[in-house]
Write an enzyme that holds these catalytic residues in place. Structure first.
Site, PDB file in Angstrom:
ATOM      1  N   HIS A   1       0.853  -1.193   0.000  1.00  0.00           N
ATOM      2  CA  HIS A   1       0.000   0.000   0.000  1.00  0.00           C
ATOM      3  C   HIS A   1       0.886   1.240   0.000  1.00  0.00           C
ATOM      4  O   HIS A   1       1.948   1.250   0.622  1.00  0.00           O
ATOM      5  CB  HIS A   1      -0.891   0.012   1.254  1.00  0.00           C
ATOM      6  CG  HIS A   1      -2.070   0.916   1.136  1.00  0.00           C
ATOM      7  ND1 HIS A   1      -1.990   2.256   1.377  1.00  0.00           N
ATOM      8  CD2 HIS A   1      -3.349   0.673   0.755  1.00  0.00           C
ATOM      9  CE1 HIS A   1      -3.185   2.803   1.185  1.00  0.00           C
ATOM     10  NE2 HIS A   1      -4.028   1.859   0.808  1.00  0.00           N
TER      11      HIS A   1
ATOM     12  N   ASP B   1      -7.936  -5.364   0.031  1.00  0.00           N
ATOM     13  CA  ASP B   1      -8.378  -6.234  -1.063  1.00  0.00           C
ATOM     14  C   ASP B   1      -7.988  -7.693  -0.879  1.00  0.00           C
ATOM     15  O   ASP B   1      -8.384  -8.547  -1.671  1.00  0.00           O
ATOM     16  CB  ASP B   1      -7.794  -5.723  -2.386  1.00  0.00           C
ATOM     17  CG  ASP B   1      -8.407  -4.387  -2.760  1.00  0.00           C
ATOM     18  OD1 ASP B   1      -7.664  -3.426  -3.003  1.00  0.00           O
ATOM     19  OD2 ASP B   1      -9.656  -4.311  -2.757  1.00  0.00           O
TER      20      ASP B   1
HETATM   21  C1  SDX Z   1      -6.303  -0.015  -2.828  1.00  0.00           C
HETATM   22  O1  SDX Z   1      -4.392   4.465  -1.947  1.00  0.00           O
HETATM   23  C2  SDX Z   1      -5.378   3.888  -1.313  1.00  0.00           C
HETATM   24  O2  SDX Z   1      -5.795   4.256  -0.236  1.00  0.00           O
HETATM   25  C3  SDX Z   1      -6.009   2.694  -2.084  1.00  0.00           C
HETATM   26  C4  SDX Z   1      -7.018   1.845  -1.315  1.00  0.00           C
HETATM   27  C5  SDX Z   1      -8.293   2.619  -1.028  1.00  0.00           C
HETATM   28  O3  SDX Z   1      -9.001   2.224  -0.085  1.00  0.00           O
HETATM   29  O4  SDX Z   1      -8.619   3.538  -1.823  1.00  0.00           O
HETATM   30  O5  SDX Z   1      -6.438   1.417  -0.089  1.00  0.00           O
HETATM   31  C6  SDX Z   1      -7.442   0.620  -2.124  1.00  0.00           C
HETATM   32  O6  SDX Z   1      -6.080   0.295  -3.970  1.00  0.00           O
HETATM   33  C7  SDX Z   1      -5.414  -0.974  -2.073  1.00  0.00           C
HETATM   34  C8  SDX Z   1      -4.179  -1.453  -2.913  1.00  0.00           C
HETATM   35  C9  SDX Z   1      -4.663  -2.558  -3.840  1.00  0.00           C
HETATM   36  N1  SDX Z   1      -3.620  -2.922  -4.806  1.00  0.00           N
HETATM   37  C10 SDX Z   1      -2.994  -4.126  -4.727  1.00  0.00           C
HETATM   38  O7  SDX Z   1      -3.159  -4.941  -3.820  1.00  0.00           O
HETATM   39  C11 SDX Z   1      -2.071  -4.404  -5.907  1.00  0.00           C
HETATM   40  C12 SDX Z   1      -0.730  -4.951  -5.385  1.00  0.00           C
HETATM   41  N2  SDX Z   1      -0.040  -3.835  -4.668  1.00  0.00           N
HETATM   42  C13 SDX Z   1       0.935  -3.078  -5.439  1.00  0.00           C
HETATM   43  O8  SDX Z   1       0.610  -2.902  -6.778  1.00  0.00           O
HETATM   44  C14 SDX Z   1       1.421  -1.842  -4.662  1.00  0.00           C
HETATM   45  O9  SDX Z   1       1.687  -2.243  -3.381  1.00  0.00           O
HETATM   46  C15 SDX Z   1       0.560  -0.594  -4.628  1.00  0.00           C
HETATM   47  C16 SDX Z   1       0.147  -0.141  -5.981  1.00  0.00           C
HETATM   48  C17 SDX Z   1      -0.654  -0.831  -3.805  1.00  0.00           C
HETATM   49  C18 SDX Z   1       1.398   0.510  -3.955  1.00  0.00           C
HETATM   50  O10 SDX Z   1       2.439   0.779  -4.810  1.00  0.00           O
HETATM   51  P1  SDX Z   1       3.572   1.884  -4.452  1.00  0.00           P
HETATM   52  O11 SDX Z   1       3.214   2.609  -3.210  1.00  0.00           O
HETATM   53  O12 SDX Z   1       3.832   2.669  -5.691  1.00  0.00           O
HETATM   54  O13 SDX Z   1       4.815   1.018  -4.054  1.00  0.00           O
HETATM   55  P2  SDX Z   1       5.858   0.454  -5.090  1.00  0.00           P
HETATM   56  O14 SDX Z   1       5.147  -0.149  -6.271  1.00  0.00           O
HETATM   57  O15 SDX Z   1       6.881   1.512  -5.327  1.00  0.00           O
HETATM   58  O16 SDX Z   1       6.475  -0.769  -4.239  1.00  0.00           O
HETATM   59  C19 SDX Z   1       7.604  -0.590  -3.422  1.00  0.00           C
HETATM   60  C20 SDX Z   1       8.358  -1.907  -3.536  1.00  0.00           C
HETATM   61  C21 SDX Z   1       8.714  -2.270  -4.979  1.00  0.00           C
HETATM   62  O17 SDX Z   1       9.849  -3.122  -4.906  1.00  0.00           O
HETATM   63  P3  SDX Z   1      11.325  -2.427  -5.192  1.00  0.00           P
HETATM   64  O18 SDX Z   1      11.224  -1.722  -6.527  1.00  0.00           O
HETATM   65  O19 SDX Z   1      11.542  -1.474  -4.035  1.00  0.00           O
HETATM   66  O20 SDX Z   1      12.282  -3.600  -5.200  1.00  0.00           O
HETATM   67  O21 SDX Z   1       7.508  -2.988  -3.060  1.00  0.00           O
HETATM   68  C22 SDX Z   1       7.254  -3.890  -4.141  1.00  0.00           C
HETATM   69  C23 SDX Z   1       7.562  -3.130  -5.436  1.00  0.00           C
HETATM   70  O22 SDX Z   1       7.914  -4.055  -6.456  1.00  0.00           O
HETATM   71  N3  SDX Z   1       5.837  -4.257  -4.063  1.00  0.00           N
HETATM   72  C24 SDX Z   1       5.365  -5.470  -4.233  1.00  0.00           C
HETATM   73  C25 SDX Z   1       3.982  -5.374  -4.025  1.00  0.00           C
HETATM   74  N4  SDX Z   1       3.657  -4.102  -3.734  1.00  0.00           N
HETATM   75  C26 SDX Z   1       4.806  -3.402  -3.763  1.00  0.00           C
HETATM   76  N5  SDX Z   1       5.987  -6.643  -4.554  1.00  0.00           N
HETATM   77  C27 SDX Z   1       5.195  -7.731  -4.648  1.00  0.00           C
HETATM   78  N6  SDX Z   1       3.841  -7.718  -4.440  1.00  0.00           N
HETATM   79  C28 SDX Z   1       3.217  -6.560  -4.132  1.00  0.00           C
HETATM   80  N7  SDX Z   1       1.896  -6.549  -3.964  1.00  0.00           N
END
Ligand code: SDX
Length: 436
Positions: free
Chosen positions: A313, A371
């Site tokens: 998140h 989720d």
């Molecule tokens: C919702 O914003 C809100 O409040 C949203 C929400 C709401 O109520 O409105 O809470 C609802 O959208 C919840 C989130 C649902 N999405 C998912 O579950 C999809 C999987 N999650 C990721 O796509 C991600 O965690 C995000 C999009 C939610 C957040 O992305 P960020 O903040 O841009 O973080 P990032 O992508 O920069 O990740 C940081 C690191 C990265 O690794 P490095 O590049 O540092 O090596 O963490 C890794 C990412 O690759 N990472 C994950 C991951 N989420 C982040 N790796 C594996 N699985 C994951 N789910």
């Protein structure tokens, strides 16, 4: 907001004059450096794609402490709201800033109940869609189309119009979501029933048959209502920011909410519940818990695009409090339906345990979000996977409209118009085609 007893000084190593920027503080949470005069004073912009360090507005609606994993609607902790209030009380709180007393709740519920039907013409939009159209494609169209019917509540600058539009949207979203579901099955639409609760009415419109009476299961009714409460609002997330930016042009509330529906659909946002269930299904189909280790290796492999959907998140760097409550709701519903051994729930719990002990996730502070479990409980209730995000949109509509109305009600609001760092071609002249 109020001025903090602090200032920010911005100085430049190239000898440009330094400037002072005021710092403001809110009730709780990070202070903000006010950069509104930065461009005027320095000719420079700030640069923050994804808005990791940017407060786009001031708001009194929802507060999140991502480090502690805390969520409050108008100051009330989500845990207390989810156990002591229902969704319509939460709607009243988000829209008007306070929990209603019994009389106010009855009046608010009556207003919502009286607006649950949609114009009969709406069903003719449905006929244009393929039966297998994704429900979010249908909803994006139908919600925007509401502005074709309710001309008496489209002037976003009129407080009465804003209030009526809010009630209409909260009331009609369940009807539209249920219509999208019924259409996909070739079933007749079920009209709303004013005698039922908000969640009970949604269940009736989704699952009842015109050929027999429908009895609302109170355990499922309560679980659905709690799912709505947990999804109602969440600060300035992507879809809420979309609604604010869209509404800032003065467009009508239905069009602005339709933009929020479209944004929520993405798998990185509200579409994650559908993506998470599909991920669990795929793991279960190809080996189940025994397959988890191999799947986790894919997730951690920098060259793979596989993510553990429902995890991570932008704000929460701790357990999403909604995920905890959703897991509890999962257990309650599965037990009530005799599905305690639901393989996908067991698989999700196994995935969570492994992830929370794995360095990759611990270092990145990746925890289950709202989720991760919501799909399992919705599937157990009988909601098909491709409807999960529609249910999320149904619940989030009140948050979107509350945030939109807060923005429009702020006399200081302006149309949102971000700038950019231009990295394209410098000025050049067009050559005749013969010389290109
Ligand atoms: C919702 O914003 C809100 O409040 C949203 C929400 C709401 O109520 O409105 O809470 C609802 O959208 C919840 C989130 C649902 N999405 C998912 O579950 C999809 C999987 N999650 C990721 O796509 C991600 O965690 C995000 C999009 C939610 C957040 O992305 P960020 O903040 O841009 O973080 P990032 O992508 O920069 O990740 C940081 C690191 C990265 O690794 P490095 O590049 O540092 O090596 O963490 C890794 C990412 O690759 N990472 C994950 C991951 N989420 C982040 N790796 C594996 N699985 C994951 N789910």
């Amino acid at each position: 907001m109020k001025l903090a007893d602090n200032k920010a000084t911005l100085s430049f190593s190239n000898g440009s004059p330094s400037i002072e920027l005021p710092v403001y503080q809110g009730t709780v949470g990070p202070d903000v450096v006010d950069i509104r005069k930065l461009y005027g004073q320095t000719g420079m912009f700030t640069y923050d794609p994804g808005f990791l360090s940017t407060a786009s507005c001031q708001s009194a609606i929802t507060y999140i402490d991502g480090d502690k994993g805390e969520l409050q609607y108008r100051g009330y902790p989500i845990e207390q709201l989810a156990t002591n209030c229902d969704f319509l009380e939460t709607c009243h709180l988000l829209l008007y800033g306070n929990l209603p007393d019994a009389a106010a709740k009855a009046q608010f519920s009556k207003r919502v109940t009286q607006h649950t039907m949609v114009n009969e013409q709406m069903q003719f939009f449905m006929r244009g869609f393929r039966r297998d159209a994704h429900p979010m494609a249908i909803l994006t169209g139908l919600v925007g189309a509401l502005s074709a019917f309710y001309h008496d509540s489209t002037d976003i600058n009129n407080p009465e119009h804003r209030d009526v539009a809010a009630i209409r949207l909260i009331a009609k979203m369940p009807t539209l979501v249920a219509m999208a579901y019924r259409y996909s099955l070739g079933l007749p639409y079920m009209y709303p029933r004013n005698s039922l609760s908000y969640a009970g009415n949604f269940m009736h419109m989704m699952f009842a048959s015109p050929c027999e009476d429908y009895v609302v299961n109170p355990v499922i009714e309560r679980a659905l209502d709690r799912i709505f409460v947990l999804h109602a609002d969440h600060e300035q997330n992507a879809s809420t920011s979309t609604v604010r930016l869209c509404g800032s042009s003065g467009t009508n509330p239905f069009a602005a909410i339709a933009a929020g529906v479209a944004c929520l659909w993405g798998p990185a946002h509200g579409g994650a519940n559908e993506a998470c269930l599909n991920m669990l299904d795929e793991i279960q189909r190809t080996g189940g818990v025994a397959k988890v280790g191999q799947f986790m290796e894919q997730v951690k492999d920098k060259n793979s695009t596989v993510k553990l959907m429902g995890f991570g998140h932008r704000v929460y760097k701790n357990y999403d409090p909604r995920a905890k409550l959703m897991q509890e709701t999962c257990k309650e519903v599965l037990a009530a339906l005799g599905l305690e051994n639901d393989p996908l729930f067991k698989l999700a719990m196994a995935l969570e345990k492994i992830a929370l002990e794995d360095d990759y996730f611990v270092q990145r502070k990746l925890y289950p979000n709202v989720d991760f479990y919501s799909g399992i409980v919705q599937r157990a209730i009988g909601v098909p996977v491709n409807m999960f995000t529609g249910v999320f949109a149904l619940a989030r509509t009140v948050g979107w409209i509350a945030q939109l109305n807060e923005m429009i009600g702020d006399p200081e609001y302006k149309i949102g118009r971000p700038r950019q760092l231009f990295t394209g071609a410098a000025r050049r002249d067009v050559l005749p085609i013969a010389k290109r």
